[in-house]
Design a protein around this motif. Sequence first.
Motif, PDB file in Angstrom:
ATOM      1  N   LEU A 165       0.820  -1.205   0.000  1.00 30.75           N
ATOM      2  CA  LEU A 165       0.000   0.000   0.000  1.00 30.75           C
ATOM      3  C   LEU A 165       0.858   1.260   0.000  1.00 30.75           C
ATOM      4  CD1 LEU A 165      -2.737  -1.059   2.587  1.00 30.75           C
ATOM      5  CD2 LEU A 165      -2.927  -1.010   0.091  1.00 30.75           C
ATOM      6  N   GLY A 166       0.308   2.321  -0.576  1.00 29.67           N
ATOM      7  CA  GLY A 166       1.004   3.600  -0.626  1.00 29.67           C
ATOM      8  C   GLY A 166       1.412   3.969  -2.030  1.00 29.67           C
ATOM      9  N   GLU A 167       2.158   5.048  -2.158  1.00 28.54           N
ATOM     10  CA  GLU A 167       2.613   5.514  -3.466  1.00 28.54           C
ATOM     11  C   GLU A 167       4.008   4.968  -3.735  1.00 28.54           C
ATOM     12  OE1 GLU A 167       2.049   9.500  -6.064  1.00 28.54           O
ATOM     13  OE2 GLU A 167       3.020   9.803  -4.122  1.00 28.54           O
ATOM     14  N   HIS A 168       4.129   4.205  -4.815  1.00 24.37           N
ATOM     15  CA  HIS A 168       5.385   3.551  -5.161  1.00 24.37           C
ATOM     16  C   HIS A 168       5.553   3.538  -6.674  1.00 24.37           C
ATOM     17  CE1 HIS A 168       5.401   1.933  -1.056  1.00 24.37           C
ATOM     18  NE2 HIS A 168       4.182   1.472  -1.262  1.00 24.37           N
ATOM     19  N   ASP A 169       6.754   3.178  -7.082  1.00 23.97           N
ATOM     20  CA  ASP A 169       6.995   2.868  -8.488  1.00 23.97           C
ATOM     21  C   ASP A 169       6.675   1.387  -8.685  1.00 23.97           C
ATOM     22  OD1 ASP A 169       7.920   2.350 -11.024  1.00 23.97           O
ATOM     23  OD2 ASP A 169       9.733   3.556 -10.813  1.00 23.97           O
ATOM     24  N   PHE A 170       5.609   1.108  -9.425  1.00 24.97           N
ATOM     25  CA  PHE A 170       5.147  -0.268  -9.619  1.00 24.97           C
ATOM     26  C   PHE A 170       5.699  -0.881 -10.898  1.00 24.97           C
ATOM     27  CE2 PHE A 170       2.138   1.086  -6.422  1.00 24.97           C
ATOM     28  CZ  PHE A 170       1.915  -0.071  -5.675  1.00 24.97           C
ATOM     29  N   ALA A 171       6.894  -0.440 -11.305  1.00 29.47           N
ATOM     30  CA  ALA A 171       7.491  -0.953 -12.544  1.00 29.47           C
ATOM     31  C   ALA A 171       7.604  -2.473 -12.540  1.00 29.47           C
ATOM     32  CB  ALA A 171       8.871  -0.326 -12.748  1.00 29.47           C
ATOM     33  N   ALA A 172       7.820  -3.075 -11.365  1.00 30.23           N
ATOM     34  CA  ALA A 172       7.973  -4.532 -11.282  1.00 30.23           C
ATOM     35  C   ALA A 172       6.681  -5.261 -11.605  1.00 30.23           C
ATOM     36  CB  ALA A 172       8.459  -4.928  -9.887  1.00 30.23           C
ATOM     37  N   PHE A 173       5.548  -4.553 -11.557  1.00 31.86           N
ATOM     38  CA  PHE A 173       4.250  -5.185 -11.793  1.00 31.86           C
ATOM     39  C   PHE A 173       3.530  -4.598 -13.010  1.00 31.86           C
ATOM     40  CE2 PHE A 173       5.082  -5.754  -7.241  1.00 31.86           C
ATOM     41  CZ  PHE A 173       4.866  -7.121  -7.111  1.00 31.86           C
ATOM     42  N   CYS A 174       4.235  -3.837 -13.824  1.00 28.57           N
ATOM     43  CA  CYS A 174       3.603  -3.189 -14.975  1.00 28.57           C
ATOM     44  C   CYS A 174       4.318  -3.552 -16.266  1.00 28.57           C
ATOM     45  CB  CYS A 174       3.632  -1.671 -14.822  1.00 28.57           C
ATOM     46  SG  CYS A 174       2.645  -1.046 -13.445  1.00 28.57           S
ATOM     47  N   LYS A 175       3.560  -3.616 -17.320  1.00 27.51           N
ATOM     48  CA  LYS A 175       4.138  -3.718 -18.652  1.00 27.51           C
ATOM     49  C   LYS A 175       4.444  -2.299 -19.103  1.00 27.51           C
ATOM     50  CE  LYS A 175       3.295  -5.551 -23.294  1.00 27.51           C
ATOM     51  NZ  LYS A 175       2.342  -6.266 -24.171  1.00 27.51           N
ATOM     52  N   ARG A 176       5.713  -2.018 -19.324  1.00 27.17           N
ATOM     53  CA  ARG A 176       6.140  -0.652 -19.619  1.00 27.17           C
ATOM     54  C   ARG A 176       5.577  -0.153 -20.953  1.00 27.17           C
ATOM     55  NH1 ARG A 176       9.584   2.050 -16.588  1.00 27.17           N
ATOM     56  NH2 ARG A 176      10.844   0.979 -15.004  1.00 27.17           N
ATOM     57  N   ARG A 177       5.209   1.133 -20.953  1.00 32.78           N
ATOM     58  CA  ARG A 177       4.782   1.806 -22.169  1.00 32.78           C
ATOM     59  C   ARG A 177       5.629   3.057 -22.329  1.00 32.78           C
ATOM     60  NH1 ARG A 177      -1.843   1.191 -21.789  1.00 32.78           N
ATOM     61  NH2 ARG A 177      -1.970  -0.781 -22.919  1.00 32.78           N
ATOM     62  N   GLU A 178       6.093   3.286 -23.531  1.00 30.94           N
ATOM     63  CA  GLU A 178       6.992   4.403 -23.811  1.00 30.94           C
ATOM     64  C   GLU A 178       6.392   5.723 -23.339  1.00 30.94           C
ATOM     65  OE1 GLU A 178      10.534   5.987 -24.909  1.00 30.94           O
ATOM     66  OE2 GLU A 178       9.987   3.855 -25.030  1.00 30.94           O
ATOM     67  N   GLY A 179       7.159   6.432 -22.511  1.00 26.70           N
ATOM     68  CA  GLY A 179       6.742   7.749 -22.060  1.00 26.70           C
ATOM     69  C   GLY A 179       5.756   7.754 -20.911  1.00 26.70           C
ATOM     70  N   ALA A 180       5.350   6.579 -20.417  1.00 22.96           N
ATOM     71  CA  ALA A 180       4.351   6.507 -19.345  1.00 22.96           C
ATOM     72  C   ALA A 180       5.022   6.216 -18.007  1.00 22.96           C
ATOM     73  CB  ALA A 180       3.324   5.427 -19.656  1.00 22.96           C
ATOM     74  N   THR A 181       4.580   6.889 -16.963  1.00 21.14           N
ATOM     75  CA  THR A 181       5.111   6.642 -15.631  1.00 21.14           C
ATOM     76  C   THR A 181       4.484   5.380 -15.034  1.00 21.14           C
ATOM     77  OG1 THR A 181       5.396   7.544 -13.400  1.00 21.14           O
ATOM     78  CG2 THR A 181       3.357   8.109 -14.557  1.00 21.14           C
ATOM     79  N   THR A 182       5.220   4.726 -14.146  1.00 26.14           N
ATOM     80  CA  THR A 182       4.700   3.545 -13.446  1.00 26.14           C
ATOM     81  C   THR A 182       4.506   3.833 -11.964  1.00 26.14           C
ATOM     82  OG1 THR A 182       6.988   2.719 -13.309  1.00 26.14           O
ATOM     83  CG2 THR A 182       5.599   1.835 -15.067  1.00 26.14           C
ATOM     84  N   ILE A 183       4.522   5.096 -11.589  1.00 25.26           N
ATOM     85  CA  ILE A 183       4.279   5.491 -10.198  1.00 25.26           C
ATOM     86  C   ILE A 183       2.776   5.587  -9.970  1.00 25.26           C
ATOM     87  CG2 ILE A 183       4.614   7.292  -8.467  1.00 25.26           C
ATOM     88  CD1 ILE A 183       7.205   8.020  -9.981  1.00 25.26           C
ATOM     89  N   ARG A 184       2.312   4.875  -8.974  1.00 16.19           N
ATOM     90  CA  ARG A 184       0.886   4.841  -8.669  1.00 16.19           C
ATOM     91  C   ARG A 184       0.670   4.879  -7.148  1.00 16.19           C
ATOM     92  NH1 ARG A 184       1.044   5.650 -13.343  1.00 16.19           N
ATOM     93  NH2 ARG A 184      -0.177   4.699 -15.034  1.00 16.19           N
ATOM     94  N   ALA A 185      -0.499   5.359  -6.729  1.00 10.36           N
ATOM     95  CA  ALA A 185      -0.865   5.373  -5.318  1.00 10.36           C
ATOM     96  C   ALA A 185      -1.885   4.269  -5.068  1.00 10.36           C
ATOM     97  CB  ALA A 185      -1.440   6.739  -4.932  1.00 10.36           C
ATOM     98  N   LEU A 186      -1.427   3.186  -4.464  1.00 10.28           N
ATOM     99  CA  LEU A 186      -2.293   2.040  -4.171  1.00 10.28           C
ATOM    100  C   LEU A 186      -2.955   2.272  -2.817  1.00 10.28           C
ATOM    101  CD1 LEU A 186      -3.217  -0.751  -5.149  1.00 10.28           C
ATOM    102  CD2 LEU A 186      -1.246  -1.734  -3.964  1.00 10.28           C
ATOM    103  N   ARG A 187      -4.249   2.489  -2.821  1.00  7.11           N
ATOM    104  CA  ARG A 187      -4.960   2.892  -1.611  1.00  7.11           C
ATOM    105  C   ARG A 187      -5.618   1.733  -0.877  1.00  7.11           C
ATOM    106  NH1 ARG A 187      -7.892   8.480  -3.766  1.00  7.11           N
ATOM    107  NH2 ARG A 187      -5.969   9.517  -4.442  1.00  7.11           N
ATOM    108  N   GLU A 188      -5.937   0.694  -1.581  1.00  3.59           N
ATOM    109  CA  GLU A 188      -6.616  -0.445  -0.954  1.00  3.59           C
ATOM    110  C   GLU A 188      -6.244  -1.714  -1.695  1.00  3.59           C
ATOM    111  OE1 GLU A 188     -11.171  -1.701   0.434  1.00  3.59           O
ATOM    112  OE2 GLU A 188     -10.851  -0.061  -0.996  1.00  3.59           O
ATOM    113  N   LEU A 189      -5.876  -2.733  -0.936  1.00  7.41           N
ATOM    114  CA  LEU A 189      -5.585  -4.051  -1.501  1.00  7.41           C
ATOM    115  C   LEU A 189      -5.869  -5.060  -0.403  1.00  7.41           C
ATOM    116  CD1 LEU A 189      -4.532  -5.867  -3.762  1.00  7.41           C
ATOM    117  CD2 LEU A 189      -2.205  -5.375  -3.008  1.00  7.41           C
ATOM    118  N   ARG A 190      -6.962  -5.765  -0.527  1.00  9.96           N
ATOM    119  CA  ARG A 190      -7.369  -6.699   0.526  1.00  9.96           C
ATOM    120  C   ARG A 190      -8.121  -7.878  -0.082  1.00  9.96           C
ATOM    121  NH1 ARG A 190     -12.805  -5.871   1.354  1.00  9.96           N
ATOM    122  NH2 ARG A 190     -13.616  -3.869   0.596  1.00  9.96           N
ATOM    123  N   TRP A 191      -8.155  -8.954   0.697  1.00  8.27           N
ATOM    124  CA  TRP A 191      -8.780 -10.196   0.249  1.00  8.27           C
ATOM    125  C   TRP A 191      -9.750 -10.711   1.298  1.00  8.27           C
ATOM    126  CZ3 TRP A 191      -7.600 -12.140  -4.580  1.00  8.27           C
ATOM    127  CH2 TRP A 191      -6.517 -11.521  -5.223  1.00  8.27           C
TER     128      TRP A 191
END
Length: 285
Positions: A165-191
């Motif tokens: 949770l929180g704001e991180h660079d999620f490059a490890a979990f994203c398919k990269r796209r030219e010119g696009a940032t992979t920084i995201r704010a993950l606010r909720e993740l639960r099961w």
Amino acid sequence: MSDDRDLVPPGQVRVRLDLSYDGAGFSGWARQEGRRTVQGEVEEALRIVTRAPERFELTVAGRTDAGVHARGQVAHVDLPAEVWAEQRGRLVRRLAGRLPHDVRVWRAEEAPAYFNARFSAVWRRYAYRVSDHPGGVDPLLRGHVLWHNWPLDVAAMNEASELLLGEHDFAAFCKRREGATTIRALRELRWERRPDGIVEGTVRADAFCHNMVRSLVGALLFVGDGHRPPSWPAAVLGARVRDSAVHVVRPHGLTLEEVAYPADARLAERNLQARRRRTLADAAG
């Protein structure tokens, strides 16, 4: 403060559409030549019911991938004022008569000033559904639930999820796209395990990069079935590079459930914020 890109052209009206679809028969949201897509179907239906010579282009909150479903998708379209005046009271019903049965528009209404279905959104919420029943998935749910042939420890999955949770660079979990940032704010993740035994994940963030949710789910299933410890997904995240052990799970278990927007008075401010490219310094701050 505002951005002229969000001003509706003179003589036109911006219309918000709320819609849902079963993604199984679509090559994703975005229009593609020679492929059946949600955008293509809705734009063609709009063209027909308004008797327009050309299509009106839609802007969407979340461009879902092939096979991904949506219950709470939002889009906007700019229509000539005279077309909206004629159609506003009957557009939903007329679209129902033209759209295929795997996509529905539930609401069509004039949007407030500066509303942008994509940039105004403050968060998107997805759900991913998995069955670990040894017998498989209920045949009536097979198009919306993934079968995982290992028992899942939901507590371990939640322990791992909290570390992401929180704001991180999620490059490890994203398919990269030219010119696009992979920084995201993950606010909720639960099961949680529902009464019917299905394990349901809730994932909410300001936005998602390509394959992010399905990659996160793939990593957390490895934790749930005991192949990795709860600390592993966070370690992958910290490395900021794709890990070959992180599998992108199949799309049919994923549904876009809801998109949230700020109060009307804050739409212009939100649009500017969403268009600003985030940096690692922002994520650390």
